[in-house]
Design an enzyme around this catalytic site. Sequence first.
Site: not given
Length: 274
Positions: A11-12, A43-44, A74-76, A159, A193-195
Amino acid sequence: MPDYQPIGVFDSGYGGLTVLKSIVHQLPQYDYVYLGDNARTPYGTRSFDTVYQYTLECVQHLFAMGCRLVILACNTASAKALRNIQQLDLPRIAPDRRVLGVIRPTTEVVGNYSKSGHIGILATRGTVTSESYVVEIDKFFPGLHVYQEACPMWVPLVENGEHGAPGADYFVRQHLDRLLAKSPEIDTLLLACTHYPLLLPKIRQFAPEGIALLSQGEIVADSLKNYLHRHPEIDEQCSRGRTLRFFTTDSPDDFERQAGLFWDTPVRAERLKL
């Protein structure tokens, strides 16, 4: 350690830990390596070429650690890099290895949750701009109406540990209202988004009652389990030692502290120098 061939999860930043957590819960027998490119996140907002270059570099590092299978959690990265890596790079640099993403498993099932045929996608600007979800969903559910909303503030809220604070209310409500205004028939929201699972309490607070909220962790874990069953030649190469290792391209101390938001127990991280 020639017998050490873990499953790599990339993941980013930290969000991929929500996917790893679900994978480990369903498939605890394997070895896993997690790599967060925290030094270059987010990354987005980056270009396709930059995300592709960064992702490929990290995938190659995971290959060097012995990974035969890597999940882009990571979706991006899945939107902007996965196809090039699968079609252009793997045949050239690692034809016997596999890289999978989180978009395809999600789009294969997302339509099953909607009764109205109208779903909303909450994602980073990069994922929304890529149109990956719109394109992939149309392959499996061509009659589904898909509406997207970019939420650029949501990852920084998570974050920075502000996802549960009152200050997050404005940004969560703002993007939910914008998305739901696009169609009164939306009955399913995908957190692409995994966040975003960390924002679920806030999202539930402001989303209308009865709307289904989908996170990707369990969906991706189910898909991986099925993939390994269908591809025993890959499954046999994944070592089974029940170990977990965490790597970051930034400060291990920062990673360990932030990972506590996503992981139930303390983690020990190692620094990977790019």
